[in-house]
Design a protein around this motif. Sequence first.
Motif, PDB file in Angstrom:
ATOM      1  N   ASP A   1      24.814  -3.580 -20.011  1.00  0.00           N
ATOM      2  CA  ASP A   1      25.697  -4.147 -21.022  1.00  0.00           C
ATOM      3  C   ASP A   1      25.238  -5.500 -21.549  1.00  0.00           C
ATOM      4  O   ASP A   1      26.004  -6.195 -22.217  1.00  0.00           O
ATOM      5  N   PHE A   2      23.982  -5.900 -21.276  1.00  0.00           N
ATOM      6  CA  PHE A   2      23.503  -7.193 -21.761  1.00  0.00           C
ATOM      7  C   PHE A   2      22.053  -7.050 -22.212  1.00  0.00           C
ATOM      8  O   PHE A   2      21.147  -6.858 -21.396  1.00  0.00           O
ATOM      9  N   CYS A   3      21.856  -7.141 -23.526  1.00  0.00           N
ATOM     10  CA  CYS A   3      20.517  -6.988 -24.112  1.00  0.00           C
ATOM     11  C   CYS A   3      19.782  -8.325 -24.127  1.00  0.00           C
ATOM     12  O   CYS A   3      20.364  -9.362 -24.448  1.00  0.00           O
ATOM     13  N   THR A   4      18.510  -8.318 -23.753  1.00  0.00           N
ATOM     14  CA  THR A   4      17.689  -9.528 -23.779  1.00  0.00           C
ATOM     15  C   THR A   4      16.733  -9.552 -24.968  1.00  0.00           C
ATOM     16  O   THR A   4      16.276 -10.620 -25.370  1.00  0.00           O
ATOM     17  N   LYS A   5      16.445  -8.398 -25.543  1.00  0.00           N
ATOM     18  CA  LYS A   5      15.578  -8.326 -26.721  1.00  0.00           C
ATOM     19  C   LYS A   5      16.001  -7.146 -27.576  1.00  0.00           C
ATOM     20  O   LYS A   5      16.085  -6.021 -27.094  1.00  0.00           O
ATOM     21  N   CYS A   6      16.245  -7.428 -28.845  1.00  0.00           N
ATOM     22  CA  CYS A   6      16.701  -6.371 -29.756  1.00  0.00           C
ATOM     23  C   CYS A   6      15.513  -5.722 -30.470  1.00  0.00           C
ATOM     24  O   CYS A   6      14.402  -6.265 -30.494  1.00  0.00           O
ATOM     25  N   LYS A   7      15.760  -4.581 -31.053  1.00  0.00           N
ATOM     26  CA  LYS A   7      14.742  -3.897 -31.832  1.00  0.00           C
ATOM     27  C   LYS A   7      14.405  -4.705 -33.086  1.00  0.00           C
ATOM     28  O   LYS A   7      15.171  -5.570 -33.505  1.00  0.00           O
ATOM     29  N   THR A   8      13.276  -4.399 -33.694  1.00  0.00           N
ATOM     30  CA  THR A   8      12.814  -5.122 -34.881  1.00  0.00           C
ATOM     31  C   THR A   8      13.869  -5.066 -35.991  1.00  0.00           C
ATOM     32  O   THR A   8      14.397  -4.000 -36.302  1.00  0.00           O
ATOM     33  N   GLY A   9      14.151  -6.229 -36.572  1.00  0.00           N
ATOM     34  CA  GLY A   9      15.122  -6.311 -37.660  1.00  0.00           C
ATOM     35  C   GLY A   9      16.531  -6.639 -37.205  1.00  0.00           C
ATOM     36  O   GLY A   9      17.426  -6.797 -38.036  1.00  0.00           O
ATOM     37  N   PHE A  10      16.743  -6.791 -35.888  1.00  0.00           N
ATOM     38  CA  PHE A  10      18.073  -7.091 -35.351  1.00  0.00           C
ATOM     39  C   PHE A  10      18.057  -8.434 -34.620  1.00  0.00           C
ATOM     40  O   PHE A  10      17.064  -8.793 -33.987  1.00  0.00           O
ATOM     41  N   TYR A  11      19.180  -9.155 -34.731  1.00  0.00           N
ATOM     42  CA  TYR A  11      19.307 -10.466 -34.095  1.00  0.00           C
ATOM     43  C   TYR A  11      20.092 -10.341 -32.793  1.00  0.00           C
ATOM     44  O   TYR A  11      21.093  -9.623 -32.727  1.00  0.00           O
ATOM     45  N   SER A  12      19.639 -11.053 -31.776  1.00  0.00           N
ATOM     46  CA  SER A  12      20.297 -11.042 -30.474  1.00  0.00           C
ATOM     47  C   SER A  12      21.393 -12.099 -30.442  1.00  0.00           C
ATOM     48  O   SER A  12      21.179 -13.257 -30.835  1.00  0.00           O
ATOM     49  N   HIS A  13      22.568 -11.691 -29.975  1.00  0.00           N
ATOM     50  CA  HIS A  13      23.696 -12.635 -29.874  1.00  0.00           C
ATOM     51  C   HIS A  13      24.611 -12.208 -28.734  1.00  0.00           C
ATOM     52  O   HIS A  13      25.239 -11.149 -28.778  1.00  0.00           O
ATOM     53  N   ARG A  14      24.619 -13.040 -27.681  1.00  0.00           N
ATOM     54  CA  ARG A  14      25.478 -12.820 -26.525  1.00  0.00           C
ATOM     55  C   ARG A  14      25.332 -11.409 -25.949  1.00  0.00           C
ATOM     56  O   ARG A  14      26.315 -10.724 -25.662  1.00  0.00           O
ATOM     57  N   GLY A  15      24.083 -10.988 -25.818  1.00  0.00           N
ATOM     58  CA  GLY A  15      23.812  -9.699 -25.189  1.00  0.00           C
ATOM     59  C   GLY A  15      23.986  -8.501 -26.086  1.00  0.00           C
ATOM     60  O   GLY A  15      23.896  -7.360 -25.625  1.00  0.00           O
ATOM     61  N   ARG A  16      24.204  -8.725 -27.394  1.00  0.00           N
ATOM     62  CA  ARG A  16      24.359  -7.629 -28.351  1.00  0.00           C
ATOM     63  C   ARG A  16      23.353  -7.791 -29.484  1.00  0.00           C
ATOM     64  O   ARG A  16      22.710  -8.829 -29.610  1.00  0.00           O
ATOM     65  N   CYS A  17      23.220  -6.754 -30.309  1.00  0.00           N
ATOM     66  CA  CYS A  17      22.251  -6.776 -31.411  1.00  0.00           C
ATOM     67  C   CYS A  17      22.981  -6.599 -32.740  1.00  0.00           C
ATOM     68  O   CYS A  17      23.811  -5.700 -32.880  1.00  0.00           O
ATOM     69  N   PHE A  18      22.640  -7.464 -33.724  1.00  0.00           N
ATOM     70  CA  PHE A  18      23.308  -7.456 -35.014  1.00  0.00           C
ATOM     71  C   PHE A  18      22.288  -7.491 -36.147  1.00  0.00           C
ATOM     72  O   PHE A  18      21.229  -8.102 -36.028  1.00  0.00           O
ATOM     73  N   ARG A  19      22.646  -6.851 -37.271  1.00  0.00           N
ATOM     74  CA  ARG A  19      21.838  -6.933 -38.493  1.00  0.00           C
ATOM     75  C   ARG A  19      21.912  -8.333 -39.087  1.00  0.00           C
ATOM     76  O   ARG A  19      20.945  -8.859 -39.617  1.00  0.00           O
ATOM     77  N   GLY A  20      23.092  -8.919 -39.022  1.00  0.00           N
ATOM     78  CA  GLY A  20      23.320 -10.284 -39.490  1.00  0.00           C
ATOM     79  C   GLY A  20      24.190 -11.019 -38.486  1.00  0.00           C
ATOM     80  O   GLY A  20      24.988 -10.397 -37.776  1.00  0.00           O
ATOM     81  N   CYS A  21      24.025 -12.323 -38.408  1.00  0.00           N
ATOM     82  CA  CYS A  21      24.758 -13.103 -37.409  1.00  0.00           C
ATOM     83  C   CYS A  21      26.246 -13.202 -37.756  1.00  0.00           C
ATOM     84  O   CYS A  21      26.614 -13.245 -38.933  1.00  0.00           O
ATOM     85  N   PRO A  22      27.109 -13.245 -36.740  1.00  0.00           N
ATOM     86  CA  PRO A  22      28.551 -13.382 -36.975  1.00  0.00           C
ATOM     87  C   PRO A  22      28.883 -14.716 -37.641  1.00  0.00           C
ATOM     88  O   PRO A  22      28.057 -15.632 -37.686  1.00  0.00           O
ATOM     89  N   ALA A  23      30.108 -14.844 -38.141  1.00  0.00           N
ATOM     90  CA  ALA A  23      30.557 -16.069 -38.807  1.00  0.00           C
ATOM     91  C   ALA A  23      30.470 -17.250 -37.839  1.00  0.00           C
ATOM     92  O   ALA A  23      30.821 -17.142 -36.670  1.00  0.00           O
ATOM     93  N   GLY A  24      29.966 -18.378 -38.359  1.00  0.00           N
ATOM     94  CA  GLY A  24      29.829 -19.574 -37.533  1.00  0.00           C
ATOM     95  C   GLY A  24      28.501 -19.689 -36.827  1.00  0.00           C
ATOM     96  O   GLY A  24      28.243 -20.684 -36.146  1.00  0.00           O
ATOM     97  N   PHE A  25      27.632 -18.661 -36.978  1.00  0.00           N
ATOM     98  CA  PHE A  25      26.322 -18.671 -36.334  1.00  0.00           C
ATOM     99  C   PHE A  25      25.240 -18.452 -37.381  1.00  0.00           C
ATOM    100  O   PHE A  25      25.457 -17.771 -38.385  1.00  0.00           O
ATOM    101  N   ALA A  26      24.070 -19.042 -37.119  1.00  0.00           N
ATOM    102  CA  ALA A  26      22.942 -18.956 -38.055  1.00  0.00           C
ATOM    103  C   ALA A  26      21.784 -18.212 -37.402  1.00  0.00           C
ATOM    104  O   ALA A  26      21.617 -18.236 -36.181  1.00  0.00           O
ATOM    105  N   ALA A  27      20.983 -17.555 -38.224  1.00  0.00           N
ATOM    106  CA  ALA A  27      19.845 -16.767 -37.732  1.00  0.00           C
ATOM    107  C   ALA A  27      18.632 -17.660 -37.502  1.00  0.00           C
ATOM    108  O   ALA A  27      18.223 -18.400 -38.395  1.00  0.00           O
ATOM    109  N   LEU A  28      18.094 -17.608 -36.284  1.00  0.00           N
ATOM    110  CA  LEU A  28      16.864 -18.314 -35.953  1.00  0.00           C
ATOM    111  C   LEU A  28      15.739 -17.288 -36.044  1.00  0.00           C
ATOM    112  O   LEU A  28      15.526 -16.483 -35.135  1.00  0.00           O
ATOM    113  N   GLU A  29      15.020 -17.315 -37.172  1.00  0.00           N
ATOM    114  CA  GLU A  29      14.075 -16.257 -37.502  1.00  0.00           C
ATOM    115  C   GLU A  29      12.931 -16.136 -36.496  1.00  0.00           C
ATOM    116  O   GLU A  29      12.504 -15.034 -36.164  1.00  0.00           O
ATOM    117  N   GLU A  30      12.409 -17.284 -35.998  1.00  0.00           N
ATOM    118  CA  GLU A  30      11.249 -17.216 -35.110  1.00  0.00           C
ATOM    119  C   GLU A  30      11.572 -16.525 -33.785  1.00  0.00           C
ATOM    120  O   GLU A  30      10.691 -15.948 -33.158  1.00  0.00           O
TER     121      GLU A  30
END
Length: 228
Positions: A95-124
């Motif tokens: 239930d806790f992801c450490t690395k997401c597939k290509t094109g997805f952002y990691s956030h609190r153990g989950r993978c998202f296409r775009g970051c939730p409100a209040g959070f910014a994407a760190l591309e590197e």
Amino acid sequence: IQNTFQIILKCNLSSYFAANYGPNPICKGCLSCSKDNGCIRCQHKLFFFLRREGMRQYGECLHSCPSGYYGLRTPDMNRCSRCRIENCDSCFSRDFCTKCKTGFYSHRGRCFRGCPAGFAALEELMECVEGCEVGQWSEWGTCSRNNKTCGFKWGLETRTRQIVKKPAKDTIPCPTIAESRRCKMAMRHCPGGRRPAKTKDKKKKKKNLMERAQKQHSIFLATDKTSQ
């Protein structure tokens, strides 16, 4: 005697598998191996992974689990267990992801296409970090132009908002904190002030039209008298 017999049997079976299936790459790292099913038990510290290829499946003994799996250590045998998180490439637990597939952002153990409100994407790092938080917009300010609130038909009004929380990294930009829009002034003419030059131009234009009309009228009268 029974324990001795079990030890001897185990040694004989190990020798049998090593002799018959040892050279087979599929049996690498196995304590016991089957010609049809591959590894059945793995050596200490290795992970048992059940690989599927079409209708066939066979066991392997690996130092680390493949993508989409994580290593689960148990007293009986270490196993590779599948990550249960959508779009996860590798995980710490089911239930806790450490690395997401290509094109997805990691956030609190989950993978998202775009970051939730209040959070910014760190591309590197393809992670969601705390972004720049801003407050509510203020009311629109007074309509003005050239620091005046009269004397013009149109002006600009502005509203602002404050930065409540700075971003985790300086490279993350904040949303705009000020914006302006076109507005119509409540008073076009300033009290006691001179009328705009535009009004004088209108008077001059009107005067020229009157003079032209009078001239045309005089020519018409002169022509009419001649014809008589």
